[in-house]
Design a protein around this motif. Structure first.
Motif, PDB file in Angstrom:
ATOM      1  N   VAL A   1       0.853  -1.196   0.000  1.00  0.00           N
ATOM      2  CA  VAL A   1       0.000   0.000   0.000  1.00  0.00           C
ATOM      3  C   VAL A   1       0.886   1.242   0.000  1.00  0.00           C
ATOM      4  N   GLU A   2       0.689   2.105  -0.977  1.00  0.00           N
ATOM      5  CA  GLU A   2       1.530   3.297  -1.117  1.00  0.00           C
ATOM      6  C   GLU A   2       1.118   4.361  -0.105  1.00  0.00           C
ATOM      7  N   LYS A   3       1.983   4.659   0.828  1.00  0.00           N
ATOM      8  CA  LYS A   3       1.645   5.635   1.861  1.00  0.00           C
ATOM      9  C   LYS A   3       1.541   7.056   1.320  1.00  0.00           C
ATOM     10  N   ASP A   4       2.245   7.356   0.238  1.00  0.00           N
ATOM     11  CA  ASP A   4       2.172   8.703  -0.325  1.00  0.00           C
ATOM     12  C   ASP A   4       0.917   8.898  -1.165  1.00  0.00           C
ATOM     13  N   LYS A   5       0.286   7.805  -1.542  1.00  0.00           N
ATOM     14  CA  LYS A   5      -0.937   7.900  -2.318  1.00  0.00           C
ATOM     15  C   LYS A   5      -2.169   7.898  -1.402  1.00  0.00           C
ATOM     16  N   PHE A   6      -2.090   7.141  -0.355  1.00  0.00           N
ATOM     17  CA  PHE A   6      -3.207   7.037   0.585  1.00  0.00           C
ATOM     18  C   PHE A   6      -2.773   7.661   1.911  1.00  0.00           C
ATOM     19  N   LEU A   7      -3.061   8.951   2.035  1.00  0.00           N
ATOM     20  CA  LEU A   7      -2.651   9.702   3.218  1.00  0.00           C
ATOM     21  C   LEU A   7      -3.684   9.532   4.326  1.00  0.00           C
ATOM     22  N   ILE A   8      -3.193   9.162   5.497  1.00  0.00           N
ATOM     23  CA  ILE A   8      -4.078   8.943   6.631  1.00  0.00           C
ATOM     24  C   ILE A   8      -3.709   9.882   7.754  1.00  0.00           C
ATOM     25  N   ASN A   9      -4.735  10.522   8.317  1.00  0.00           N
ATOM     26  CA  ASN A   9      -4.565  11.424   9.440  1.00  0.00           C
ATOM     27  C   ASN A   9      -5.554  11.056  10.531  1.00  0.00           C
ATOM     28  N   HIS A  10      -5.069  10.917  11.738  1.00  0.00           N
ATOM     29  CA  HIS A  10      -5.929  10.550  12.877  1.00  0.00           C
ATOM     30  C   HIS A  10      -5.719  11.600  13.951  1.00  0.00           C
ATOM     31  N   ALA A  11      -6.331  12.760  13.711  1.00  0.00           N
ATOM     32  CA  ALA A  11      -6.040  13.941  14.522  1.00  0.00           C
ATOM     33  C   ALA A  11      -6.758  13.952  15.862  1.00  0.00           C
ATOM     34  N   SER A  12      -7.816  13.184  16.002  1.00  0.00           N
ATOM     35  CA  SER A  12      -8.534  13.178  17.271  1.00  0.00           C
ATOM     36  C   SER A  12      -8.993  11.757  17.587  1.00  0.00           C
ATOM     37  N   LEU A  13      -9.521  11.562  18.769  1.00  0.00           N
ATOM     38  CA  LEU A  13      -9.944  10.233  19.188  1.00  0.00           C
ATOM     39  C   LEU A  13     -11.234   9.769  18.523  1.00  0.00           C
ATOM     40  N   THR A  14     -11.846  10.632  17.735  1.00  0.00           N
ATOM     41  CA  THR A  14     -13.082  10.245  17.065  1.00  0.00           C
ATOM     42  C   THR A  14     -13.055  10.440  15.558  1.00  0.00           C
ATOM     43  N   LEU A  15     -11.915  10.837  15.010  1.00  0.00           N
ATOM     44  CA  LEU A  15     -11.871  11.128  13.579  1.00  0.00           C
ATOM     45  C   LEU A  15     -10.573  10.670  12.941  1.00  0.00           C
ATOM     46  N   SER A  16     -10.716   9.910  11.858  1.00  0.00           N
ATOM     47  CA  SER A  16      -9.578   9.558  11.008  1.00  0.00           C
ATOM     48  C   SER A  16      -9.980   9.879   9.575  1.00  0.00           C
ATOM     49  N   THR A  17      -9.027  10.369   8.796  1.00  0.00           N
ATOM     50  CA  THR A  17      -9.327  10.676   7.398  1.00  0.00           C
ATOM     51  C   THR A  17      -8.367   9.932   6.481  1.00  0.00           C
ATOM     52  N   LEU A  18      -8.901   9.533   5.354  1.00  0.00           N
ATOM     53  CA  LEU A  18      -8.109   8.890   4.304  1.00  0.00           C
ATOM     54  C   LEU A  18      -8.207   9.778   3.074  1.00  0.00           C
ATOM     55  N   THR A  19      -7.077  10.228   2.570  1.00  0.00           N
ATOM     56  CA  THR A  19      -7.051  11.034   1.361  1.00  0.00           C
ATOM     57  C   THR A  19      -6.403  10.232   0.243  1.00  0.00           C
ATOM     58  N   VAL A  20      -7.154  10.015  -0.807  1.00  0.00           N
ATOM     59  CA  VAL A  20      -6.619   9.350  -1.989  1.00  0.00           C
ATOM     60  C   VAL A  20      -6.088  10.451  -2.897  1.00  0.00           C
ATOM     61  N   THR A  21      -4.782  10.523  -3.030  1.00  0.00           N
ATOM     62  CA  THR A  21      -4.172  11.595  -3.801  1.00  0.00           C
ATOM     63  C   THR A  21      -4.001  11.187  -5.259  1.00  0.00           C
ATOM     64  N   SER A  22      -4.180  12.156  -6.149  1.00  0.00           N
ATOM     65  CA  SER A  22      -4.030  11.922  -7.585  1.00  0.00           C
ATOM     66  C   SER A  22      -4.716  10.617  -7.986  1.00  0.00           C
ATOM     67  N   ALA A  23      -5.998  10.584  -7.733  1.00  0.00           N
ATOM     68  CA  ALA A  23      -6.749   9.348  -7.957  1.00  0.00           C
ATOM     69  C   ALA A  23      -6.797   8.967  -9.434  1.00  0.00           C
ATOM     70  N   HIS A  24      -6.772   7.672  -9.669  1.00  0.00           N
ATOM     71  CA  HIS A  24      -6.869   7.129 -11.023  1.00  0.00           C
ATOM     72  C   HIS A  24      -7.971   6.080 -11.053  1.00  0.00           C
ATOM     73  N   PRO A  25      -8.446   5.724 -12.223  1.00  0.00           N
ATOM     74  CA  PRO A  25      -9.556   4.759 -12.302  1.00  0.00           C
ATOM     75  C   PRO A  25      -9.312   3.467 -11.526  1.00  0.00           C
ATOM     76  N   GLU A  26      -8.075   3.021 -11.455  1.00  0.00           N
ATOM     77  CA  GLU A  26      -7.791   1.786 -10.727  1.00  0.00           C
ATOM     78  C   GLU A  26      -7.946   1.937  -9.210  1.00  0.00           C
ATOM     79  N   ASP A  27      -8.094   3.169  -8.746  1.00  0.00           N
ATOM     80  CA  ASP A  27      -8.342   3.411  -7.321  1.00  0.00           C
ATOM     81  C   ASP A  27      -9.828   3.311  -6.985  1.00  0.00           C
ATOM     82  N   SER A  28     -10.645   3.187  -7.998  1.00  0.00           N
ATOM     83  CA  SER A  28     -12.084   3.038  -7.783  1.00  0.00           C
ATOM     84  C   SER A  28     -12.330   1.780  -6.962  1.00  0.00           C
ATOM     85  N   SER A  29     -13.025   1.943  -5.863  1.00  0.00           N
ATOM     86  CA  SER A  29     -13.235   0.819  -4.955  1.00  0.00           C
ATOM     87  C   SER A  29     -14.208   1.231  -3.860  1.00  0.00           C
ATOM     88  N   PHE A  30     -14.469   0.300  -2.968  1.00  0.00           N
ATOM     89  CA  PHE A  30     -15.296   0.552  -1.785  1.00  0.00           C
ATOM     90  C   PHE A  30     -14.332   0.648  -0.607  1.00  0.00           C
TER      91      PHE A  30
END
Lengths: 119, 111
Positions: free
Chosen positions: A62-91
């Motif tokens: 899993v490419e860490k620079d492509k899928f950026l994860i931030n867990h800034a608080s005890l109730t919130l985590s975010t996943l950022t898919v950077t420079s998304a391409h069709p092959e990133d299409s998923s659930f």
């Protein structure tokens, strides 16, 4: 059971853009959250472990620079898919670790998922 | 992560009891057994979790023999709405809490 939400529930974007997905634990504090990806007719694949206040731990392949994860608080985590391409299409599905009551065993609860379609 | 093996699919009829057996021969001391249910385009829903012997809640029972190398999820009196994929997972609930999903068992309930 504990409730985990995700936002948005679905998103369509153009190739090359970035998309942010939020995962929230609504009625408990989660020091650890997990991000999974699921392709059609396949099982869930663990992408990374997100720990509050520290860097995420990524699974092999899993490419860490492509899928950026931030867990800034005890109730919130975010996943950022950077420079998304069709092959990133998923659930994309997150889960949060609920420590439960003192002496209880931790349980993971999952969010409803986010359907990402990259055109 | 301990690997699990479960049947690919099972068919049942409304009102019957469904038992799904999962093998986890290399389960470790800190590993717990957890079962989830997943409907299409939804996140997995927690069903039941246990370490040994028998655990029961309002929707299912989980039977774990003394050697813990297998477990059986029992769904009493299934209905059409129980048609779903059921995942058996074994994970360290003391240290890393990671869960590894296998293929799951597709349970189809017919009228």
């Amino acid at each position: 059971g504990a409730v985990v939400s995700q936002h948005p529930s679905w998103v369509i974007c153009k190739s090359g853009t970035s998309v942010k997905i939020e995962c929230r634990s609504l009625d408990f504090q989660a020091t650890t959250m997990f991000w999974y990806r699921q392709f059609p007719k396949q099982s869930l694949m663990l992408m990374a472990t997100s720990n509050e206040g520290s860097k995420a731990t990524y699974e092999q392949g899993v490419e860490k620079d492509k899928f950026l994860i931030n867990h800034a608080s005890l109730t919130l985590s975010t996943l950022t898919v950077t420079s998304a391409h069709p092959e990133d299409s998923s659930f994309y599905i997150c889960s949060a670790r609920d420590p439960g009551l003192a002496g209880a065993i931790d349980t993971q609860y999952f969010g409803p998922g986010t359907r990402l379609t990259v055109l | 992560l301990a690997k699990t093996t479960q049947p690919i699919s099972m068919d049942s009829y409304e009102g019957q009891e469904v038992n799904i057996t999962c093998s986890h021969n290399n389960i470790a001391t800190n590993d717990y057994i957890t079962w989830y249910q997943q409907f299409p385009s939804q996140g997995p829903r927690f069903i039941i979790q246990g370490y040994k012997t028998k655990v029961t809640n309002e929707v299912a029972s989980l039977f774990i023999p003394a050697d813990r190398k297998s477990s059986t999820l029992s769904l009493p009196r299934v209905s059409l709405s129980d048609t779903a994929v059921y995942y058996c997972l074994v994970g360290d609930m003391v240290n890393d809490y990671k869960l590894s999903f296998g293929a799951g068992t597709t349970v189809t309930v017919r009228a």
